[in-house]
Motif scaffolding. Structure first.
Motif, PDB file in Angstrom:
ATOM      1  N   LEU A  17     -12.508 -26.658  29.753  1.00  0.00           N
ATOM      2  CA  LEU A  17     -12.362 -28.056  30.173  1.00  0.00           C
ATOM      3  C   LEU A  17     -13.163 -29.021  29.285  1.00  0.00           C
ATOM      4  CD1 LEU A  17     -12.541 -27.665  34.070  1.00  0.00           C
ATOM      5  CD2 LEU A  17     -10.505 -27.896  32.628  1.00  0.00           C
ATOM      6  N   GLN A  18     -13.814 -28.461  28.266  1.00  0.00           N
ATOM      7  CA  GLN A  18     -14.613 -29.252  27.322  1.00  0.00           C
ATOM      8  C   GLN A  18     -15.651 -30.116  28.051  1.00  0.00           C
ATOM      9  OE1 GLN A  18     -12.392 -31.010  23.958  1.00  0.00           O
ATOM     10  NE2 GLN A  18     -10.554 -30.022  24.776  1.00  0.00           N
ATOM     11  N   GLY A  64     -21.265 -33.881  28.830  1.00  0.00           N
ATOM     12  CA  GLY A  64     -22.646 -33.585  29.211  1.00  0.00           C
ATOM     13  C   GLY A  64     -22.759 -32.895  30.552  1.00  0.00           C
ATOM     14  N   LEU A  65     -21.748 -32.056  30.888  1.00  0.00           N
ATOM     15  CA  LEU A  65     -21.703 -31.424  32.203  1.00  0.00           C
ATOM     16  C   LEU A  65     -21.632 -29.910  32.112  1.00  0.00           C
ATOM     17  CD1 LEU A  65     -19.064 -33.771  33.895  1.00  0.00           C
ATOM     18  CD2 LEU A  65     -21.560 -33.905  34.126  1.00  0.00           C
ATOM     19  N   LYS A  66     -22.019 -29.253  33.218  1.00  0.00           N
ATOM     20  CA  LYS A  66     -21.887 -27.811  33.380  1.00  0.00           C
ATOM     21  C   LYS A  66     -21.275 -27.554  34.755  1.00  0.00           C
ATOM     22  CE  LYS A  66     -25.877 -26.306  30.594  1.00  0.00           C
ATOM     23  NZ  LYS A  66     -25.136 -25.380  29.713  1.00  0.00           N
ATOM     24  N   SER A  67     -20.303 -26.653  34.825  1.00  0.00           N
ATOM     25  CA  SER A  67     -19.671 -26.342  36.106  1.00  0.00           C
ATOM     26  C   SER A  67     -20.616 -25.519  36.983  1.00  0.00           C
ATOM     27  CB  SER A  67     -18.361 -25.585  35.886  1.00  0.00           C
ATOM     28  OG  SER A  67     -18.583 -24.402  35.140  1.00  0.00           O
ATOM     29  N   VAL A  68     -20.561 -25.794  38.283  1.00  0.00           N
ATOM     30  CA  VAL A  68     -21.404 -25.082  39.250  1.00  0.00           C
ATOM     31  C   VAL A  68     -20.550 -24.370  40.296  1.00  0.00           C
ATOM     32  CG1 VAL A  68     -23.235 -25.292  40.981  1.00  0.00           C
ATOM     33  CG2 VAL A  68     -23.273 -26.754  38.947  1.00  0.00           C
ATOM     34  N   LEU A  69     -19.546 -25.063  40.831  1.00  0.00           N
ATOM     35  CA  LEU A  69     -18.725 -24.523  41.913  1.00  0.00           C
ATOM     36  C   LEU A  69     -17.276 -24.962  41.743  1.00  0.00           C
ATOM     37  CD1 LEU A  69     -21.202 -25.469  44.758  1.00  0.00           C
ATOM     38  CD2 LEU A  69     -20.615 -23.113  44.154  1.00  0.00           C
ATOM     39  N   LEU A  70     -16.357 -24.137  42.239  1.00  0.00           N
ATOM     40  CA  LEU A  70     -14.939 -24.486  42.247  1.00  0.00           C
ATOM     41  C   LEU A  70     -14.467 -24.627  43.688  1.00  0.00           C
ATOM     42  CD1 LEU A  70     -13.468 -21.985  39.607  1.00  0.00           C
ATOM     43  CD2 LEU A  70     -14.407 -24.277  39.213  1.00  0.00           C
ATOM     44  N   LEU A  71     -13.545 -25.558  43.916  1.00  0.00           N
ATOM     45  CA  LEU A  71     -12.968 -25.732  45.253  1.00  0.00           C
ATOM     46  C   LEU A  71     -11.485 -26.083  45.115  1.00  0.00           C
ATOM     47  CD1 LEU A  71     -13.635 -25.787  48.326  1.00  0.00           C
ATOM     48  CD2 LEU A  71     -13.875 -28.272  48.099  1.00  0.00           C
ATOM     49  N   PRO A  72     -10.612 -25.058  45.072  1.00  0.00           N
ATOM     50  CA  PRO A  72      -9.183 -25.340  45.112  1.00  0.00           C
ATOM     51  C   PRO A  72      -8.828 -25.968  46.470  1.00  0.00           C
ATOM     52  CG  PRO A  72      -9.602 -23.082  44.394  1.00  0.00           C
ATOM     53  CD  PRO A  72     -10.885 -23.619  44.944  1.00  0.00           C
TER      54      PRO A  72
END
Length: 209
Positions: free
Chosen positions: A168-169, A174-182
């Motif tokens: 997702l670039q 300036g971000l980092k993924s932490v959690l997903l919520l479909p």
């Protein structure tokens, strides 16, 4: 609206109906709910990415250990944290307070300086953990709002953050993924929808002093 009834209705959806989409009006409610989530000091070092494009979501399935909900849901919500918390973030926050509440600088200055000092005394890993804690608060809030709005969801920790970030670039933001919520609407053939909830009794889970 009986919120307890809705929380009993909610479950971690395993199979979404690919023909049903969350409306723009419902998405706006989720956006506002995320933005209104309580965060420590109100600093909001987390952001919400909403991914609707199936083209973008298709390769993410492999990065989420082949959990198909990532693609089959109406939208994929990605709760992210900033790569770091800078002094400028704290300054911008207090500038926003001044703008919205007309709070005098004499009152804001000591609070601003204390928060800047607090962040500077933390290591980068401590600041990351601090932001991750806020992300979990947002996740819980979004899941509850989804239940109230009859939107199905499935919280996910099981994925490769580095792979999702790259796909997702997120580094460009300036971000980092932490959690997903479909999020979306359950498929009527999802057998998990009819399972009784397994929880401790209230007397086991809650201690009153």
């Amino acid at each position: 609206m009986n919120i307890i009834k809705q929380l009993k209705w909610r479950y971690a959806t395993k199979k979404f109906d690919v023909t049903k989409k969350v409306s723009s009006e419902k998405l706006d409610i989720l956006k506002q709910a995320f933005n209104l989530t309580a965060t420590s000091f109100g600093l909001q070092t987390i952001k919400l990415i909403i991914v609707e494009s199936e083209t973008l979501r298709q390769p993410l399935v492999a990065h989420a250990y082949n959990q198909k909900q990532v693609l089959e849901a109406s939208h994929l919500l990605v709760i992210c944290m900033q790569e770091d918390i800078l002094d400028t973030d704290v300054v911008a926050y207090y500038d926003n307070i001044k703008s919205i509440r007309n709070t005098p600088e004499t009152i804001l200055k000591p609070y601003r300086e204390d928060l800047v000092n607090m962040m500077e005394t933390m290591s980068i890993s401590q600041r990351h953990q601090w932001s991750k804690n806020q992300a979990y608060i947002a996740l819980g809030n979004l899941m509850t709002v989804c239940a109230v709005e009859n939107i199905d969801s499935c919280p996910m920790e099981g994925f490769s953050p580095e792979a999702i970030d790259k796909a997702l670039q997120l580094n460009k933001m300036g971000l980092k993924s932490v959690l997903l919520l479909p999020v979306g609407y359950r498929d009527e053939t999802d057998m998990f929808a009819g399972f009784a909830k397994v929880r401790k009794s209230i007397n086991e889970a809650v201690i009153e002093l």
